[in-house]
Design a protein around this motif. Sequence first.
Motif, PDB file in Angstrom:
ATOM      1  N   ALA A   1     -20.442   6.644  -1.578  1.00 60.27           N
ATOM      2  CA  ALA A   1     -19.166   5.984  -1.881  1.00 60.27           C
ATOM      3  C   ALA A   1     -18.533   6.605  -3.119  1.00 60.27           C
ATOM      4  CB  ALA A   1     -19.407   4.491  -2.117  1.00 60.27           C
ATOM      5  N   ALA A   2     -17.249   6.378  -3.262  1.00 63.27           N
ATOM      6  CA  ALA A   2     -16.538   6.912  -4.435  1.00 63.27           C
ATOM      7  C   ALA A   2     -16.940   6.180  -5.706  1.00 63.27           C
ATOM      8  CB  ALA A   2     -15.040   6.795  -4.221  1.00 63.27           C
ATOM      9  N   GLY A   3     -17.499   4.971  -5.525  1.00 63.49           N
ATOM     10  CA  GLY A   3     -17.877   4.230  -6.721  1.00 63.49           C
ATOM     11  C   GLY A   3     -18.546   2.912  -6.406  1.00 63.49           C
ATOM     12  N   ILE A   4     -18.838   2.192  -7.455  1.00 65.71           N
ATOM     13  CA  ILE A   4     -19.515   0.899  -7.340  1.00 65.71           C
ATOM     14  C   ILE A   4     -18.885  -0.070  -8.338  1.00 65.71           C
ATOM     15  CG2 ILE A   4     -21.372   1.657  -8.936  1.00 65.71           C
ATOM     16  CD1 ILE A   4     -23.307  -0.018  -7.098  1.00 65.71           C
ATOM     17  N   HIS A   5     -18.761  -1.319  -7.901  1.00 68.28           N
ATOM     18  CA  HIS A   5     -18.221  -2.338  -8.814  1.00 68.28           C
ATOM     19  C   HIS A   5     -19.310  -3.371  -9.085  1.00 68.28           C
ATOM     20  CE1 HIS A   5     -15.076  -4.719 -10.742  1.00 68.28           C
ATOM     21  NE2 HIS A   5     -15.917  -5.692 -10.459  1.00 68.28           N
ATOM     22  N   VAL A   6     -19.523  -3.679 -10.348  1.00 67.84           N
ATOM     23  CA  VAL A   6     -20.548  -4.668 -10.714  1.00 67.84           C
ATOM     24  C   VAL A   6     -19.977  -5.734 -11.643  1.00 67.84           C
ATOM     25  CG1 VAL A   6     -22.569  -3.174 -10.408  1.00 67.84           C
ATOM     26  CG2 VAL A   6     -21.377  -3.195 -12.615  1.00 67.84           C
ATOM     27  N   GLY A   7     -20.625  -6.890 -11.588  1.00 72.96           N
ATOM     28  CA  GLY A   7     -20.253  -7.977 -12.478  1.00 72.96           C
ATOM     29  C   GLY A   7     -21.237  -8.071 -13.626  1.00 72.96           C
ATOM     30  N   ASN A   8     -21.028  -9.050 -14.415  1.00 73.13           N
ATOM     31  CA  ASN A   8     -21.822  -9.301 -15.612  1.00 73.13           C
ATOM     32  C   ASN A   8     -23.307  -9.522 -15.316  1.00 73.13           C
ATOM     33  OD1 ASN A   8     -21.853  -9.615 -18.330  1.00 73.13           O
ATOM     34  ND2 ASN A   8     -21.328 -11.793 -18.311  1.00 73.13           N
ATOM     35  N   ASN A   9     -23.611 -10.033 -14.115  1.00 71.13           N
ATOM     36  CA  ASN A   9     -25.012 -10.334 -13.778  1.00 71.13           C
ATOM     37  C   ASN A   9     -25.642  -9.311 -12.836  1.00 71.13           C
ATOM     38  OD1 ASN A   9     -24.940 -12.772 -15.282  1.00 71.13           O
ATOM     39  ND2 ASN A   9     -23.802 -13.709 -13.596  1.00 71.13           N
TER      40      ASN A   9
ATOM     41  N   ALA B   1     -16.500 -10.899 -25.324  1.00 75.44           N
ATOM     42  CA  ALA B   1     -17.579 -10.137 -25.970  1.00 75.44           C
ATOM     43  C   ALA B   1     -17.972  -8.909 -25.146  1.00 75.44           C
ATOM     44  CB  ALA B   1     -18.791 -11.034 -26.166  1.00 75.44           C
ATOM     45  N   GLN B   2     -17.771  -8.975 -23.825  1.00 78.04           N
ATOM     46  CA  GLN B   2     -18.135  -7.836 -22.973  1.00 78.04           C
ATOM     47  C   GLN B   2     -17.352  -6.573 -23.321  1.00 78.04           C
ATOM     48  OE1 GLN B   2     -17.902 -10.416 -19.173  1.00 78.04           O
ATOM     49  NE2 GLN B   2     -18.806  -8.473 -18.533  1.00 78.04           N
ATOM     50  N   LEU B   3     -16.162  -6.773 -23.867  1.00 75.03           N
ATOM     51  CA  LEU B   3     -15.316  -5.607 -24.176  1.00 75.03           C
ATOM     52  C   LEU B   3     -15.955  -4.709 -25.224  1.00 75.03           C
ATOM     53  CD1 LEU B   3     -11.785  -7.226 -24.341  1.00 75.03           C
ATOM     54  CD2 LEU B   3     -12.764  -5.855 -22.508  1.00 75.03           C
TER      55      LEU B   3
ATOM     56  N   THR C   1      -2.999  -9.921 -21.610  1.00 74.76           N
ATOM     57  CA  THR C   1      -2.327  -9.289 -22.755  1.00 74.76           C
ATOM     58  C   THR C   1      -3.301  -9.117 -23.918  1.00 74.76           C
ATOM     59  OG1 THR C   1      -0.288 -10.283 -22.010  1.00 74.76           O
ATOM     60  CG2 THR C   1      -0.312  -9.476 -24.270  1.00 74.76           C
ATOM     61  N   LYS C   2      -4.157 -10.108 -24.094  1.00 74.64           N
ATOM     62  CA  LYS C   2      -5.149 -10.034 -25.175  1.00 74.64           C
ATOM     63  C   LYS C   2      -6.128  -8.876 -24.915  1.00 74.64           C
ATOM     64  CE  LYS C   2      -7.843 -13.226 -27.883  1.00 74.64           C
ATOM     65  NZ  LYS C   2      -8.263 -14.611 -28.002  1.00 74.64           N
ATOM     66  N   ILE C   3      -6.629  -8.814 -23.686  1.00 77.44           N
ATOM     67  CA  ILE C   3      -7.578  -7.745 -23.342  1.00 77.44           C
ATOM     68  C   ILE C   3      -6.906  -6.380 -23.479  1.00 77.44           C
ATOM     69  CG2 ILE C   3      -8.960  -6.744 -21.466  1.00 77.44           C
ATOM     70  CD1 ILE C   3      -9.478  -9.621 -20.499  1.00 77.44           C
ATOM     71  N   ARG C   4      -5.642  -6.337 -23.066  1.00 83.20           N
ATOM     72  CA  ARG C   4      -4.893  -5.071 -23.149  1.00 83.20           C
ATOM     73  C   ARG C   4      -4.861  -4.538 -24.587  1.00 83.20           C
ATOM     74  NH1 ARG C   4      -4.328  -1.684 -19.725  1.00 83.20           N
ATOM     75  NH2 ARG C   4      -5.829  -1.038 -21.288  1.00 83.20           N
ATOM     76  N   GLN C   5      -4.791  -5.479 -25.531  1.00 84.55           N
ATOM     77  CA  GLN C   5      -4.731  -5.062 -26.944  1.00 84.55           C
ATOM     78  C   GLN C   5      -6.092  -4.596 -27.470  1.00 84.55           C
ATOM     79  OE1 GLN C   5      -3.105  -8.657 -28.458  1.00 84.55           O
ATOM     80  NE2 GLN C   5      -0.995  -8.111 -27.946  1.00 84.55           N
ATOM     81  N   LEU C   6      -7.158  -4.974 -26.760  1.00 87.08           N
ATOM     82  CA  LEU C   6      -8.500  -4.689 -27.263  1.00 87.08           C
ATOM     83  C   LEU C   6      -9.168  -3.473 -26.624  1.00 87.08           C
ATOM     84  CD1 LEU C   6      -9.793  -8.372 -27.384  1.00 87.08           C
ATOM     85  CD2 LEU C   6      -9.170  -6.942 -29.344  1.00 87.08           C
ATOM     86  N   THR C   7      -8.591  -2.975 -25.542  1.00 85.74           N
ATOM     87  CA  THR C   7      -9.220  -1.822 -24.876  1.00 85.74           C
ATOM     88  C   THR C   7      -8.149  -0.905 -24.286  1.00 85.74           C
ATOM     89  OG1 THR C   7     -10.698  -1.124 -23.093  1.00 85.74           O
ATOM     90  CG2 THR C   7      -9.499  -3.153 -22.722  1.00 85.74           C
ATOM     91  N   GLU C   8      -8.533   0.362 -24.173  1.00 89.33           N
ATOM     92  CA  GLU C   8      -7.623   1.306 -23.518  1.00 89.33           C
ATOM     93  C   GLU C   8      -8.092   1.641 -22.107  1.00 89.33           C
ATOM     94  OE1 GLU C   8      -7.103   4.549 -26.244  1.00 89.33           O
ATOM     95  OE2 GLU C   8      -5.671   3.360 -27.393  1.00 89.33           O
ATOM     96  N   LYS C   9      -9.148   0.973 -21.663  1.00 94.70           N
ATOM     97  CA  LYS C   9      -9.647   1.192 -20.305  1.00 94.70           C
ATOM     98  C   LYS C   9      -8.614   0.709 -19.293  1.00 94.70           C
ATOM     99  CE  LYS C   9     -13.937   2.474 -21.121  1.00 94.70           C
ATOM    100  NZ  LYS C   9     -14.605   3.649 -20.576  1.00 94.70           N
ATOM    101  N   PRO C  10      -8.566   1.336 -18.117  1.00 96.99           N
ATOM    102  CA  PRO C  10      -7.710   0.790 -17.057  1.00 96.99           C
ATOM    103  C   PRO C  10      -8.126  -0.637 -16.707  1.00 96.99           C
ATOM    104  CG  PRO C  10      -8.430   3.010 -16.500  1.00 96.99           C
ATOM    105  CD  PRO C  10      -9.195   2.600 -17.730  1.00 96.99           C
TER     106      PRO C  10
END
Length: 211
Positions: free
Chosen positions: A83-91, A117-119, A154-163
């Motif tokens: 696959a082109a990728g994998i998506h995972v959650g916190n657990n 905190a995950q950021l 908007t808050k997360i957007r300010q804390l990371t530059e990740k897509p």
Amino acid sequence: MSTAFFPYQLYLVISQADCMGKNFLTVAEQAILGGVDLIQLREKNDNTELFLRKAQQLIEITHKYNIPLIINDCVEVAEKVNAAGIHVGNNDTPPTQLRQRPHLQDKMIGYSVEYLAQLKNEQAAVSDYLGISPVFKTRTKTDTVTEWGLEGITKIRQLTEKPLVAIGSIHLENAKAVINAGADCLAVVSAICSAADPQKAAYELKNEILK
Ligand code: TZP
């Protein structure tokens, strides 16, 4: 907008159960024709064998249209179908561990963010995109933690530059607001899988994003 390159705007997260009696392969193909540019197969209740069979069928379609297929959570399926990728959650398996696997080293890794905190952790740092999960309360996934809302994006957007990929009760009426709040890409289940015409639903959503 993210500073990282992320050329996807409309992300379909699909399972057979969410397709209201239609075949998920038909729904996926119609969605691609309508404008979906990334697909995740998410089969939480299948055993690995069944999940793998579905992934093998779906990847034939995604290859035909040159659309990346992301596998939810199951490393074995992601590796076996290449696959082109994998998506995972916190657990799930942490992205740092996924990156150590030879087959997944260079693949796209998505990581759902349920807590701020995950950021700051290394899991976010090694991931290619972050899922904002969920933006709004949804009937499709009920074991959720934070409802981020538009302010959360908007808050997360300010804390990371990740897509940032937003998910959770996104539909035509709120799509543009979610983008304007700072998401790079919208992920949907029911807005396309439950639509009478998945191709039209995808087309309208894509147009709304690009407006
Ligand atoms: N992760 C967070 S919300 C969700 C997932 C898989 C389900 C989104 O479904 P819908 O139908 O688009 O609200």
